[in-house]
Design an enzyme around this catalytic site. Structure first.
Site, PDB file in Angstrom:
ATOM      1  N   ARG A  55      11.869  -0.166  -2.521  1.00 12.24           N
ATOM      2  CA  ARG A  55      10.805  -0.394  -1.544  1.00 12.24           C
ATOM      3  C   ARG A  55      11.403  -0.277  -0.147  1.00 12.24           C
ATOM      4  NH1 ARG A  55      12.733  -4.063   0.656  1.00 12.24           N
ATOM      5  NH2 ARG A  55      11.199  -3.856   2.330  1.00 12.24           N
ATOM      6  N   ALA A  57       9.798   1.910   3.398  1.00  8.50           N
ATOM      7  CA  ALA A  57       9.324   3.286   3.560  1.00  8.50           C
ATOM      8  C   ALA A  57      10.448   4.329   3.499  1.00  8.50           C
ATOM      9  CB  ALA A  57       8.536   3.414   4.865  1.00  8.50           C
ATOM     10  N   ARG A  98       2.196   5.176  -4.339  1.00  5.58           N
ATOM     11  CA  ARG A  98       1.937   4.271  -3.212  1.00  5.58           C
ATOM     12  C   ARG A  98       1.374   5.095  -2.055  1.00  5.58           C
ATOM     13  NH1 ARG A  98       5.758  -0.371  -1.626  1.00  5.58           N
ATOM     14  NH2 ARG A  98       3.693  -1.200  -1.173  1.00  5.58           N
ATOM     15  N   GLN A 205       9.241 -10.733   0.110  1.00  5.62           N
ATOM     16  CA  GLN A 205      10.353  -9.861   0.516  1.00  5.62           C
ATOM     17  C   GLN A 205      11.202 -10.499   1.614  1.00  5.62           C
ATOM     18  OE1 GLN A 205       7.107  -8.940   0.304  1.00  5.62           O
ATOM     19  NE2 GLN A 205       6.868  -6.794  -0.267  1.00  5.62           N
ATOM     20  N   ASP A 246       5.160   1.255   7.984  1.00  5.19           N
ATOM     21  CA  ASP A 246       5.033   2.219   6.899  1.00  5.19           C
ATOM     22  C   ASP A 246       4.237   3.448   7.311  1.00  5.19           C
ATOM     23  OD1 ASP A 246       5.953   0.947   4.030  1.00  5.19           O
ATOM     24  OD2 ASP A 246       5.412  -0.586   5.483  1.00  5.19           O
ATOM     25  N   ASN A 256       1.865  -2.097   8.437  1.00  4.32           N
ATOM     26  CA  ASN A 256       3.082  -2.731   7.925  1.00  4.32           C
ATOM     27  C   ASN A 256       2.670  -3.776   6.892  1.00  4.32           C
ATOM     28  OD1 ASN A 256       6.006  -2.956   8.034  1.00  4.32           O
ATOM     29  ND2 ASN A 256       5.705  -4.972   8.938  1.00  4.32           N
ATOM     30  N   LYS A 257       3.650  -4.436   6.315  1.00  8.09           N
ATOM     31  CA  LYS A 257       3.372  -5.397   5.256  1.00  8.09           C
ATOM     32  C   LYS A 257       2.315  -6.403   5.681  1.00  8.09           C
ATOM     33  CE  LYS A 257       4.988  -5.003   2.136  1.00  8.09           C
ATOM     34  NZ  LYS A 257       4.437  -4.128   1.085  1.00  8.09           N
TER      35      LYS A 257
END
Length: 356
Positions: A55, A57, A98, A205, A246, A256-257
């Site tokens: 994981r 990007a 993804r 994460q 990302d 992003n996350k």
């Protein structure tokens, strides 16, 4: 040979010695267990990307590039048309794993372009060119992270409190990382920072990977729950927020996350600069705004069951589990790339970045 030696030193993702498989650290097992996986089939590559065994990007793009080279070697034909047809099928299948991270499609398209540009070459020659291209993608990532780290380091000073979200270190790239890169580079130069790492629900994460990487590097790190970000900002402990990305739209909106946009809103309220760091390959100039970014929706069980001994919600309860959110460009102080630091208005600075 210097380039190949540096690539060999990368621990989290690399080509196997026989060049027929990709070896990755299974990030779902960290920090308690360091386990390496050997990927050879298209199903294994797909599962590793989908399940976040690999994981970040840039790391996803590197894995996909090496994966396409390995898969190309398994295509049993000497005919260009048949080879490209099967290669394209593999590429499209991996690309569906993804949808949000642009580096995945970017790397896959770049590998396929090698095939398209060499229609008059033999299949054997094309495979050799694919190997070279995959190496280039990883080497370029290392160089990009170095440059991003250098630019990012100019935005912070020794003793600063830094808030970060998700994981953007070496595990997510090849070396240094993006948003964590300035901290690692600063540590090499003898600078000290105080980092507050959001745990990053629901897959943690930040807790499992960011705090692990920073602690191993000897950087002062404090792990906090995502909903504690406002408290540490209010206390005056944060001087800058550093996050990865990302996908960045042409107007500067950044995916992003999940949870990143909330951090940006808080930072805006408390007058704290909010920096997005990532390679230019994450900028999608064909994506006008964040509204055009497709957001991946993941399994609801990640909220209810992941990392718990027993479910934390009733089976009947619905869950909404987007993997990413989009931070509006108006909340971003600057975007740090390997080429330069971009400032608002981002539609203009991004356009100029890609002007020849």
């Amino acid at each position: 040979m210097g380039i190949l030696k540096e690539l060999e030193d990368v621990d989290n993702i690399k080509l196997s010695k026989d060049k027929r498989a990709v070896i990755i650290i299974d990030q779902t097992k960290l920090p308690g267990i360091t386990e390496y996986l050997t990927l050879t089939t298209v199903e294994e590559f797909y599962e590793a990307i989908l399940k976040l065994r690999v994981r970040g990007a840039p790391a996803i793009g590197i894995c996909a590039a090496y994966g396409m080279y390995c898969l190309a070697q398994t295509i049993d034909t000497t005919k260009y048309e048949a080879f490209h047809k099967k290669f394209h099928e593999y590429k499209e299948y991996l690309n569906s794993s993804r949808p949000t991270a642009v580096n995945l499609s970017w790397a896959l398209n770049r590998m396929e372009q090698v095939v398209l540009n060499n229609k008059n070459s033999t299949v054997k020659e094309i495979i050799e060119l694919l190997e070279s291209e995959a190496y280039k993608i990883q080497w370029e990532d290392i160089e990009m992270c170095r440059k991003i780290s250098k630019y990012g380091l100019t935005l912070i000073k020794e003793g600063d409190g830094i808030l970060t979200h998700c994981n953007t270190g070496q595990l997510a790239t090849s070396k240094y990382g993006t948003a964590l890169g300035p901290l690692f580079l600063g540590k090499e130069k003898g600078l000290e920072f105080k980092v507050f790492a959001d745990e990053t629900r629901p897959l943690l994460q930040g807790a499992r990977l960011t705090s692990y990487e920073l602690w191993k590097a000897g950087i002062d790190v404090t792990l906090i729950c995502d909903n504690m970000a406002s408290v540490v900002m209010k206390n005056g402990w944060i001087q800058a927020c550093l996050v990865g990305c990302d996908r960045i739209a042409a107007n500067g909106d950044a995916a992003n996350k999940i949870g990143t946009s909330g951090v940006a809103i808080l930072a805006k309220y408390y007058g704290i600069p909010f920096y997005v760091l990532g390679p230019t390959s994450t900028i999608d100039v064909n994506c006008k705004t964040g509204d055009d970014i497709k957001i991946e929706l993941r399994n609801p069980d990640e909220i209810k069951k992941e990392f718990y001994e027993k479910p934390m919600a009733l089976e009947e309860v619905k869950c909404y589990n987007p993997a990413f959110d989009v931070t509006d460009h108006s909340l971003i102080t600057a975007i740090v790339t390997e080429k330069r630091i971009l400032r608002p208005p981002f539609d203009s600075s991004i356009r100029k970045l890609f002007e020849v």
